[in-house]
Design a protein around this motif. Structure first.
Motif, PDB file in Angstrom:
ATOM      1  N   MET A 109     -43.378  -2.930 -20.799  1.00 30.06           N
ATOM      2  CA  MET A 109     -44.337  -3.796 -20.162  1.00 30.06           C
ATOM      3  C   MET A 109     -44.345  -3.516 -18.659  1.00 30.06           C
ATOM      4  SD  MET A 109     -44.114  -7.911 -19.807  1.00 30.06           S
ATOM      5  CE  MET A 109     -45.443  -8.558 -20.746  1.00 30.06           C
ATOM      6  N   LEU A 110     -45.510  -3.205 -18.114  1.00 29.28           N
ATOM      7  CA  LEU A 110     -45.682  -2.937 -16.691  1.00 29.28           C
ATOM      8  C   LEU A 110     -45.711  -4.261 -15.931  1.00 29.28           C
ATOM      9  CD1 LEU A 110     -46.319  -0.834 -14.459  1.00 29.28           C
ATOM     10  CD2 LEU A 110     -48.720  -1.272 -14.922  1.00 29.28           C
ATOM     11  N   ILE A 111     -44.830  -4.381 -14.906  1.00 25.96           N
ATOM     12  CA  ILE A 111     -44.814  -5.619 -14.131  1.00 25.96           C
ATOM     13  C   ILE A 111     -45.358  -5.442 -12.720  1.00 25.96           C
ATOM     14  CG2 ILE A 111     -42.946  -6.646 -15.454  1.00 25.96           C
ATOM     15  CD1 ILE A 111     -41.072  -5.990 -13.125  1.00 25.96           C
ATOM     16  N   GLY A 112     -45.547  -4.202 -12.273  1.00 24.27           N
ATOM     17  CA  GLY A 112     -46.091  -3.979 -10.945  1.00 24.27           C
ATOM     18  C   GLY A 112     -45.762  -2.595 -10.432  1.00 24.27           C
ATOM     19  N   PHE A 113     -45.821  -2.461  -9.099  1.00 26.59           N
ATOM     20  CA  PHE A 113     -45.605  -1.174  -8.451  1.00 26.59           C
ATOM     21  C   PHE A 113     -44.654  -1.350  -7.281  1.00 26.59           C
ATOM     22  CE2 PHE A 113     -49.562  -0.940 -10.644  1.00 26.59           C
ATOM     23  CZ  PHE A 113     -49.579   0.335 -11.180  1.00 26.59           C
ATOM     24  N   VAL A 114     -43.849  -0.347  -7.042  1.00 28.21           N
ATOM     25  CA  VAL A 114     -42.904  -0.364  -5.941  1.00 28.21           C
ATOM     26  C   VAL A 114     -43.223   0.805  -5.011  1.00 28.21           C
ATOM     27  CG1 VAL A 114     -41.143   1.023  -7.129  1.00 28.21           C
ATOM     28  CG2 VAL A 114     -40.443  -0.561  -5.358  1.00 28.21           C
ATOM     29  N   LEU A 115     -43.010   0.604  -3.728  1.00 30.20           N
ATOM     30  CA  LEU A 115     -43.262   1.622  -2.725  1.00 30.20           C
ATOM     31  C   LEU A 115     -42.019   2.499  -2.591  1.00 30.20           C
ATOM     32  CD1 LEU A 115     -45.350   2.613  -0.686  1.00 30.20           C
ATOM     33  CD2 LEU A 115     -44.375   1.032   0.968  1.00 30.20           C
ATOM     34  N   LEU A 116     -42.208   3.821  -2.744  1.00 30.29           N
ATOM     35  CA  LEU A 116     -41.110   4.773  -2.713  1.00 30.29           C
ATOM     36  C   LEU A 116     -41.301   5.762  -1.568  1.00 30.29           C
ATOM     37  CD1 LEU A 116     -41.213   5.607  -6.521  1.00 30.29           C
ATOM     38  CD2 LEU A 116     -39.604   4.062  -5.402  1.00 30.29           C
ATOM     39  N   VAL A 117     -40.194   6.254  -1.029  1.00 32.00           N
ATOM     40  CA  VAL A 117     -40.234   7.291  -0.004  1.00 32.00           C
ATOM     41  C   VAL A 117     -39.552   8.533  -0.576  1.00 32.00           C
ATOM     42  CG1 VAL A 117     -38.088   6.541   1.128  1.00 32.00           C
ATOM     43  CG2 VAL A 117     -39.766   7.855   2.406  1.00 32.00           C
ATOM     44  N   SER A 118     -40.155   9.678  -0.335  1.00 33.24           N
ATOM     45  CA  SER A 118     -39.616  10.945  -0.820  1.00 33.24           C
ATOM     46  C   SER A 118     -39.007  11.708   0.351  1.00 33.24           C
ATOM     47  CB  SER A 118     -40.716  11.777  -1.475  1.00 33.24           C
ATOM     48  OG  SER A 118     -40.194  13.010  -1.894  1.00 33.24           O
ATOM     49  N   ALA A 119     -37.731  12.036   0.237  1.00 29.98           N
ATOM     50  CA  ALA A 119     -37.024  12.729   1.314  1.00 29.98           C
ATOM     51  C   ALA A 119     -37.429  14.200   1.413  1.00 29.98           C
ATOM     52  CB  ALA A 119     -35.521  12.619   1.104  1.00 29.98           C
ATOM     53  N   CYS A 120     -37.924  14.785   0.328  1.00 29.09           N
ATOM     54  CA  CYS A 120     -38.274  16.215   0.354  1.00 29.09           C
ATOM     55  C   CYS A 120     -39.769  16.423   0.132  1.00 29.09           C
ATOM     56  CB  CYS A 120     -37.444  16.987  -0.651  1.00 29.09           C
ATOM     57  SG  CYS A 120     -37.384  16.300  -2.289  1.00 29.09           S
ATOM     58  N   GLY A 121     -40.580  15.551   0.666  1.00 32.76           N
ATOM     59  CA  GLY A 121     -42.027  15.706   0.576  1.00 32.76           C
ATOM     60  C   GLY A 121     -42.533  15.516  -0.838  1.00 32.76           C
ATOM     61  N   TYR A 122     -43.471  16.369  -1.224  1.00 40.17           N
ATOM     62  CA  TYR A 122     -44.052  16.261  -2.559  1.00 40.17           C
ATOM     63  C   TYR A 122     -43.344  17.167  -3.571  1.00 40.17           C
ATOM     64  CZ  TYR A 122     -47.747  13.586  -0.376  1.00 40.17           C
ATOM     65  OH  TYR A 122     -48.446  12.626   0.306  1.00 40.17           O
ATOM     66  N   ASP A 123     -42.233  17.787  -3.155  1.00 46.77           N
ATOM     67  CA  ASP A 123     -41.438  18.607  -4.072  1.00 46.77           C
ATOM     68  C   ASP A 123     -40.766  17.724  -5.103  1.00 46.77           C
ATOM     69  OD1 ASP A 123     -42.135  20.842  -2.656  1.00 46.77           O
ATOM     70  OD2 ASP A 123     -40.334  20.834  -1.420  1.00 46.77           O
ATOM     71  N   ALA A 124     -40.237  18.352  -6.142  1.00 47.89           N
ATOM     72  CA  ALA A 124     -39.594  17.608  -7.227  1.00 47.89           C
ATOM     73  C   ALA A 124     -38.212  17.134  -6.789  1.00 47.89           C
ATOM     74  CB  ALA A 124     -39.478  18.471  -8.469  1.00 47.89           C
ATOM     75  N   CYS A 125     -38.129  15.896  -6.365  1.00 52.80           N
ATOM     76  CA  CYS A 125     -36.849  15.269  -6.059  1.00 52.80           C
ATOM     77  C   CYS A 125     -36.996  13.765  -6.263  1.00 52.80           C
ATOM     78  CB  CYS A 125     -36.379  15.593  -4.648  1.00 52.80           C
ATOM     79  SG  CYS A 125     -37.262  14.752  -3.336  1.00 52.80           S
ATOM     80  N   GLU A 126     -35.885  13.083  -6.285  1.00 54.97           N
ATOM     81  CA  GLU A 126     -35.892  11.642  -6.508  1.00 54.97           C
ATOM     82  C   GLU A 126     -36.484  10.918  -5.298  1.00 54.97           C
ATOM     83  OE1 GLU A 126     -34.185   9.528  -8.908  1.00 54.97           O
ATOM     84  OE2 GLU A 126     -33.883  11.193 -10.271  1.00 54.97           O
ATOM     85  N   ALA A 127     -37.380  10.002  -5.547  1.00 58.33           N
ATOM     86  CA  ALA A 127     -37.918   9.149  -4.493  1.00 58.33           C
ATOM     87  C   ALA A 127     -37.107   7.855  -4.486  1.00 58.33           C
ATOM     88  CB  ALA A 127     -39.388   8.858  -4.744  1.00 58.33           C
ATOM     89  N   LEU A 128     -36.888   7.315  -3.311  1.00 59.04           N
ATOM     90  CA  LEU A 128     -36.081   6.110  -3.152  1.00 59.04           C
ATOM     91  C   LEU A 128     -36.965   4.928  -2.764  1.00 59.04           C
ATOM     92  CD1 LEU A 128     -33.268   7.774  -1.052  1.00 59.04           C
ATOM     93  CD2 LEU A 128     -33.214   7.263  -3.493  1.00 59.04           C
ATOM     94  N   PRO A 129     -36.623   3.726  -3.232  1.00 56.87           N
ATOM     95  CA  PRO A 129     -37.426   2.549  -2.884  1.00 56.87           C
ATOM     96  C   PRO A 129     -37.354   2.242  -1.393  1.00 56.87           C
ATOM     97  CG  PRO A 129     -35.794   2.026  -4.584  1.00 56.87           C
ATOM     98  CD  PRO A 129     -35.539   3.414  -4.142  1.00 56.87           C
ATOM     99  N   VAL A 130     -38.480   1.847  -0.835  1.00 65.21           N
ATOM    100  CA  VAL A 130     -38.541   1.446   0.561  1.00 65.21           C
ATOM    101  C   VAL A 130     -37.992   0.027   0.717  1.00 65.21           C
ATOM    102  CG1 VAL A 130     -40.110   0.973   2.484  1.00 65.21           C
ATOM    103  CG2 VAL A 130     -40.487   2.967   1.034  1.00 65.21           C
TER     104      VAL A 130
END
Length: 56
Positions: free
Chosen positions: A1-22
């Motif tokens: 069940m979708l409850i919403g959206f969270v804002l994430l920051v990517s340390a390595c741009g748009y490359d494939a890496c984990e984004a962290l919550p702001v």
């Protein structure tokens, strides 16, 4: 069940890496999340922000 959206920051741009919550805030819609991302881009134009789905 979708409850919403969270804002994430990517340390390595748009490359494939984990984004962290702001913050712990969950936005009810993707538009609300993207609006906050646009506001942050005005202050920090070089940061890569993404809106990710939050499921329960």
């Amino acid at each position: 069940m979708l409850i919403g959206f969270v804002l994430l920051v990517s340390a390595c741009g748009y490359d494939a890496c984990e984004a962290l919550p702001v913050s712990e805030r969950i936005y009810p819609t993707k538009v609300a999340c993207e609006t906050m991302a646009n506001r942050i881009h005005k202050v920090r134009p070089n940061v890569v922000l993404l809106c990710g789905e939050v499921h329960r």
